[in-house]
Design an enzyme around this catalytic site. Sequence first.
Site, PDB file in Angstrom:
ATOM      1  N   GLU A  54       0.810  -1.233   0.000  1.00 13.98           N
ATOM      2  CA  GLU A  54       0.000   0.000   0.000  1.00 13.98           C
ATOM      3  C   GLU A  54       0.837   1.275   0.000  1.00 13.98           C
ATOM      4  O   GLU A  54       1.874   1.355   0.655  1.00 13.98           O
ATOM      5  CB  GLU A  54      -0.899  -0.010   1.235  1.00 13.98           C
ATOM      6  CG  GLU A  54      -1.905   1.129   1.278  1.00 13.98           C
ATOM      7  CD  GLU A  54      -3.070   0.794   2.191  1.00 13.98           C
ATOM      8  OE1 GLU A  54      -4.007   0.114   1.739  1.00 13.98           O
ATOM      9  OE2 GLU A  54      -3.036   1.199   3.364  1.00 13.98           O
ATOM     10  N   LYS A  56       0.645   4.768   1.494  1.00 17.71           N
ATOM     11  CA  LYS A  56      -0.109   5.333   2.632  1.00 17.71           C
ATOM     12  C   LYS A  56       0.737   6.421   3.288  1.00 17.71           C
ATOM     13  O   LYS A  56       1.746   6.118   3.914  1.00 17.71           O
ATOM     14  CB  LYS A  56      -0.370   4.180   3.610  1.00 17.71           C
ATOM     15  CG  LYS A  56      -1.234   4.494   4.804  1.00 17.71           C
ATOM     16  CD  LYS A  56      -1.461   3.217   5.615  1.00 17.71           C
ATOM     17  CE  LYS A  56      -2.472   3.381   6.712  1.00 17.71           C
ATOM     18  NZ  LYS A  56      -2.653   2.158   7.512  1.00 17.71           N
ATOM     19  N   LYS A 116      -8.095   2.347  -2.778  1.00 18.27           N
ATOM     20  CA  LYS A 116      -8.443   2.210  -1.361  1.00 18.27           C
ATOM     21  C   LYS A 116      -9.213   3.469  -0.978  1.00 18.27           C
ATOM     22  O   LYS A 116      -8.646   4.554  -0.866  1.00 18.27           O
ATOM     23  CB  LYS A 116      -7.156   2.063  -0.548  1.00 18.27           C
ATOM     24  CG  LYS A 116      -7.366   1.527   0.845  1.00 18.27           C
ATOM     25  CD  LYS A 116      -7.311   0.011   0.809  1.00 18.27           C
ATOM     26  CE  LYS A 116      -7.789  -0.714   2.030  1.00 18.27           C
ATOM     27  NZ  LYS A 116      -7.685  -0.110   3.308  1.00 18.27           N
ATOM     28  N   GLU A 165     -14.603  -5.887   2.351  1.00 20.79           N
ATOM     29  CA  GLU A 165     -13.903  -5.923   3.646  1.00 20.79           C
ATOM     30  C   GLU A 165     -14.873  -6.077   4.818  1.00 20.79           C
ATOM     31  O   GLU A 165     -15.861  -5.356   4.911  1.00 20.79           O
ATOM     32  CB  GLU A 165     -13.120  -4.616   3.795  1.00 20.79           C
ATOM     33  CG  GLU A 165     -12.470  -4.449   5.149  1.00 20.79           C
ATOM     34  CD  GLU A 165     -11.721  -3.127   5.250  1.00 20.79           C
ATOM     35  OE1 GLU A 165     -10.860  -2.845   4.404  1.00 20.79           O
ATOM     36  OE2 GLU A 165     -12.018  -2.376   6.190  1.00 20.79           O
ATOM     37  N   ASN A 186     -10.359  -7.241   7.796  1.00 18.34           N
ATOM     38  CA  ASN A 186      -9.514  -6.172   8.340  1.00 18.34           C
ATOM     39  C   ASN A 186      -9.223  -6.466   9.806  1.00 18.34           C
ATOM     40  O   ASN A 186     -10.142  -6.558  10.623  1.00 18.34           O
ATOM     41  CB  ASN A 186     -10.177  -4.797   8.179  1.00 18.34           C
ATOM     42  CG  ASN A 186      -9.138  -3.681   8.266  1.00 18.34           C
ATOM     43  OD1 ASN A 186      -8.090  -3.851   8.898  1.00 18.34           O
ATOM     44  ND2 ASN A 186      -9.418  -2.564   7.631  1.00 18.34           N
ATOM     45  N   GLU A 216      -5.982  -8.092   6.057  1.00 20.71           N
ATOM     46  CA  GLU A 216      -5.602  -6.687   5.922  1.00 20.71           C
ATOM     47  C   GLU A 216      -5.224  -6.068   7.266  1.00 20.71           C
ATOM     48  O   GLU A 216      -5.900  -6.301   8.267  1.00 20.71           O
ATOM     49  CB  GLU A 216      -6.788  -5.865   5.385  1.00 20.71           C
ATOM     50  CG  GLU A 216      -7.446  -6.379   4.134  1.00 20.71           C
ATOM     51  CD  GLU A 216      -8.731  -5.611   3.827  1.00 20.71           C
ATOM     52  OE1 GLU A 216      -9.537  -6.116   3.052  1.00 20.71           O
ATOM     53  OE2 GLU A 216      -8.931  -4.518   4.393  1.00 20.71           O
ATOM     54  N   SER A 217      -4.195  -5.266   7.243  1.00 20.54           N
ATOM     55  CA  SER A 217      -3.790  -4.380   8.357  1.00 20.54           C
ATOM     56  C   SER A 217      -3.008  -5.076   9.464  1.00 20.54           C
ATOM     57  O   SER A 217      -3.291  -6.222   9.839  1.00 20.54           O
ATOM     58  CB  SER A 217      -4.995  -3.703   9.030  1.00 20.54           C
ATOM     59  OG  SER A 217      -5.758  -2.974   8.123  1.00 20.54           O
TER      60      SER A 217
HETATM   61  O1  LIG Z   1      -5.060   2.772   8.995  1.00 21.64           O
HETATM   62  C1  LIG Z   1      -5.895   3.377   9.690  1.00 21.64           C
HETATM   63  O2  LIG Z   1      -5.591   4.020  10.713  1.00 21.64           O
HETATM   64  C2  LIG Z   1      -7.345   3.392   9.323  1.00 21.64           C
HETATM   65  C3  LIG Z   1      -8.247   4.056  10.127  1.00 21.64           C
HETATM   66  C4  LIG Z   1      -9.593   4.102   9.785  1.00 21.64           C
HETATM   67  C5  LIG Z   1     -10.041   3.488   8.628  1.00 21.64           C
HETATM   68  C6  LIG Z   1      -9.134   2.817   7.808  1.00 21.64           C
HETATM   69  C7  LIG Z   1      -7.801   2.764   8.142  1.00 21.64           C
HETATM   70  N1  LIG Z   1      -6.877   2.134   7.330  1.00 21.64           N
HETATM   71  C8  LIG Z   1      -7.149   1.619   6.051  1.00 21.64           C
HETATM   72  C9  LIG Z   1      -6.580   0.289   5.860  1.00 21.64           C
HETATM   73  O3  LIG Z   1      -7.342  -0.622   5.690  1.00 21.64           O
HETATM   74  C10 LIG Z   1      -5.078   0.079   5.951  1.00 21.64           C
HETATM   75  O4  LIG Z   1      -4.443   1.189   5.390  1.00 21.64           O
HETATM   76  C11 LIG Z   1      -4.550  -1.171   5.254  1.00 21.64           C
HETATM   77  O5  LIG Z   1      -5.243  -2.320   5.609  1.00 21.64           O
HETATM   78  C12 LIG Z   1      -3.056  -1.360   5.597  1.00 21.64           C
HETATM   79  O6  LIG Z   1      -2.913  -1.413   7.009  1.00 21.64           O
HETATM   80  P1  LIG Z   1      -1.477  -1.339   7.703  1.00 21.64           P
HETATM   81  O7  LIG Z   1      -0.605  -2.393   7.095  1.00 21.64           O
HETATM   82  O8  LIG Z   1      -1.724  -1.595   9.155  1.00 21.64           O
HETATM   83  O9  LIG Z   1      -0.936   0.026   7.429  1.00 21.64           O
END
Ligand SMILES: O=C(O)c1ccccc1NCC(=O)[C@H](O)[C@H](O)COP(=O)(O)O
Length: 261
Positions: A54, A56, A116, A165, A186, A216-217
Amino acid sequence: MNILDKIVADKRKEVDLKKSLITLPQLEASVMMERTSISLAEVLRKSNSGIIAEHKRRSPSKSVINQSLSVQDVAKGYTDASASGMSVLTDGKYFGGSLDDLVLARASTNIPILRKEFIIDEYQIVEAKAYGADVILLIAAILSREEIKKFSELAKSLGLDVLLEVHNEEELEKSIMPSLDMLGVNNRNLKSFEVDLDISKTLSKKIPDDFVKVSESGISSVEAIRELKEFDYQGFLIGENFMKTNEPGESAKRFIDKIIA
Ligand SMILES: O=C(O)c1ccccc1NCC(=O)[C@H](O)[C@H](O)COP(=O)(O)O
């Protein structure tokens, strides 16, 4: 009001304003509408790593992550790293992204690109296609079943893949339908920002095999990927872990090389 409600309320105002400035026929005149999209689901089915890397810049949970890199360089880096796909955040207010980022990423890579975004209107799906995305994200927490059906069917008619998601069983049960390609779990609770990879593990059994499973995340180690693979995940969306470094592409390459070693 929680952060997700705030994002959605702002998004409604943003989309209404955009609709008054750029009409649907104007969007549909984009040369990108003729482009054949690449299926991320197909790439993930065949991939050994399954990494969706991503772009970001910042987020509500972490504020600044990386503001200094060009999206073109990040896209080229992820491509050289052999990422299966790239995710581009297009929300400006909360994530520092834009549709320009999407266009520039598209011009810099041929791997599938996920827009996204917090999609709440069909207009944003046409926009995704017009600006070069291959995949859209639909978030069950902010959509009704009827909206998921209408939006996913529109996306399919434009040749786009759909990543739906969820964060819990209720959202999953409400959302299952044939017009989805990938089911994303997520690990981050979008209201409290709490991250727990066990959410992916628990929900995996409930996801029918017809869908490519994406976790995800909050993923930051190859060990986590190995564990999630045991639960039949084929896609892994990673943002912060790569973007917090000076060279996200290099960071993704080292990560992917370890997975496939
Ligand atoms: O990332 C956040 O803080 C967030 C807060 C509120 C809604 C969505 C959010 N993120 C979007 C995503 O889904 C993430 O950017 C994506 O899954 C990647 O996550 P990460 O690897 O933890 O940066």
